[in-house]
Enzyme design. Structure first.
Site, PDB file in Angstrom:
ATOM      1  N   ASN A  10       1.069  -1.045   0.016  1.00 10.86           N
ATOM      2  CA  ASN A  10       0.102  -0.110  -0.466  1.00 10.86           C
ATOM      3  C   ASN A  10       1.020   1.636   0.168  1.00 10.86           C
ATOM      4  OD1 ASN A  10      -2.231   1.591   0.241  1.00 10.86           O
ATOM      5  ND2 ASN A  10      -2.698   1.435   2.269  1.00 10.86           N
ATOM      6  N   LYS A  12       0.243   4.227  -0.446  1.00 10.62           N
ATOM      7  CA  LYS A  12      -1.187   5.870   0.577  1.00 10.62           C
ATOM      8  C   LYS A  12      -0.554   6.439  -0.757  1.00 10.62           C
ATOM      9  CE  LYS A  12      -0.685   2.906   4.360  1.00 10.62           C
ATOM     10  NZ  LYS A  12       0.320   3.775   5.911  1.00 10.62           N
ATOM     11  N   HIS A  97     -10.024  -0.100   4.430  1.00 14.27           N
ATOM     12  CA  HIS A  97      -8.561   0.925   5.202  1.00 14.27           C
ATOM     13  C   HIS A  97      -8.655   1.841   6.167  1.00 14.27           C
ATOM     14  CE1 HIS A  97      -4.408   2.436   5.302  1.00 14.27           C
ATOM     15  NE2 HIS A  97      -3.884   1.248   5.088  1.00 14.27           N
ATOM     16  N   GLU A  99      -7.135   4.283   7.313  1.00 13.45           N
ATOM     17  CA  GLU A  99      -6.554   6.097   7.382  1.00 13.45           C
ATOM     18  C   GLU A  99      -8.164   6.306   6.456  1.00 13.45           C
ATOM     19  OE1 GLU A  99      -3.489   6.070   5.580  1.00 13.45           O
ATOM     20  OE2 GLU A  99      -2.066   5.075   6.991  1.00 13.45           O
ATOM     21  N   GLU A 169      -5.193  -5.406  10.783  1.00 16.54           N
ATOM     22  CA  GLU A 169      -4.085  -3.615  11.048  1.00 16.54           C
ATOM     23  C   GLU A 169      -4.701  -3.063  12.060  1.00 16.54           C
ATOM     24  OE1 GLU A 169      -4.732  -1.673   7.664  1.00 16.54           O
ATOM     25  OE2 GLU A 169      -6.555  -0.530   7.929  1.00 16.54           O
ATOM     26  N   GLY A 175       2.082   3.019  11.095  1.00 11.55           N
ATOM     27  CA  GLY A 175       2.721   4.209  10.765  1.00 11.55           C
ATOM     28  C   GLY A 175       3.855   4.158  11.970  1.00 11.55           C
ATOM     29  N   SER A 215       3.240  -2.052  10.174  1.00 14.14           N
ATOM     30  CA  SER A 215       5.019  -2.272  10.851  1.00 14.14           C
ATOM     31  C   SER A 215       5.542  -2.826  10.270  1.00 14.14           C
ATOM     32  CB  SER A 215       4.736  -1.310  11.946  1.00 14.14           C
ATOM     33  OG  SER A 215       4.235   0.417  12.313  1.00 14.14           O
TER      34      SER A 215
END
Length: 256
Positions: A10, A12, A97, A99, A169, A175, A215
């Protein structure tokens, strides 16, 4: 049952068309095609065409997009429909996701609608689920995963449910440099499979491919893959570097 490992990158909001092409040139030079694993790149949508061209000789590497709109078409400036993604030649879509959920406000119901739009045009969705740090500390891991999964699975025919890939996740590990332990990942993946079994059936739960995302990097992918129920990784920052991602994609492979 031994499954072929699945590694998803991904990117992003990184790697425009020129950078995507440069990534593939390097990645392809150090990562040879393998039949024993699945690799898919999720670039920004503007880079899909460049990736298709760069990967013309690498049919072992799939292409996806990071999100679609929940409607099939309409006045939604800045959005992509699943049908457009199919026309562009991508085969995969991320849905839900963290985010998208936390930065853009995607609800469980919207995620379910997106998954349905993706399946309608014969693309493959990766359904992302996971808890925040506050939810984990409050002991709500199972409740959160159950809510997020059932919101989608209860809208699908059992035959469609079999087309899903899943990604656990933990939001607190994305991150941040923090990674769930193999035991944490195994616990969450077992919960996820349990919800699939009770909502769909035992066969779907056993056959489901479930990725860990949070991560992931070359130094920890081996122990994550060794955890019970972990079938691969949804990789963020470490997937931006071709050498790093090639090392991840080679994890667990026997030398030939």
């Amino acid at each position: 049952m031994i499954k072929r490992p699945f590694f998803a990158a991904n990117w992003k909001m990184h790697h425009g068309p020129a950078d995507a092409a440069a990534f593939v040139a390097k990645f392809a030079s150090i990562y040879a095609p393998r039949a024993d694993r699945t690799v898919v790149l999720f670039p920004p949508a503007v880079s899909v065409a460049a990736l298709r061209e760069a990967l013309a000789d690498r049919t072992d590497v799939g292409i996806g997009v990071q999100d679609v709109h929940e409607e099939a078409s309409g006045a939604h400036t800045g959005s992509l429909s699943a049908g457009m993604v199919a026309q562009a030649g991508a085969g995969w879509v991320l849905a839900g996701h963290s985010e998208r959920r936390h930065e853009f406000g995607d609800t469980d119901d919207q995620v379910a609608e997106k998954v349905n739009r993706v399946l309608e045009v014969d693309l493959r969705p990766i359904l992302c689920v996971g808890e925040t740090l506050e939810e984990r500390v409050a002991g709500r891991l199972e409740a959160v995963l159950r809510r997020q999964l059932k919101a989608v699975l209860t809208t699908l025919a059992h035959s469609d449910a079999g087309a899903l890939t899943y990604a656990y996740e933990p939001v607190w590990a994305i991150g941040t440099g923090r990674t769930a332990s193999p035991e944490d990942a195994a616990e969450a993946h077992a919960i996820l499979r349990g919800v699939i079994e009770e909502t769909v059936n035992a066969a779907s739960a056993a056959e489901a491919t479930v990725l860990y995302g949070g991560s992931v990097k070359p130094s920890n992918i081996g122990e994550l893959l060794a955890a019970e129920g972990v079938d691969g990784g949804l990789v963020g920052g470490a997937s931006l570097d071709p050498e790093s991602f090639a090392a991840i994609c080679s994890a667990g492979a026997e030398e030939t």
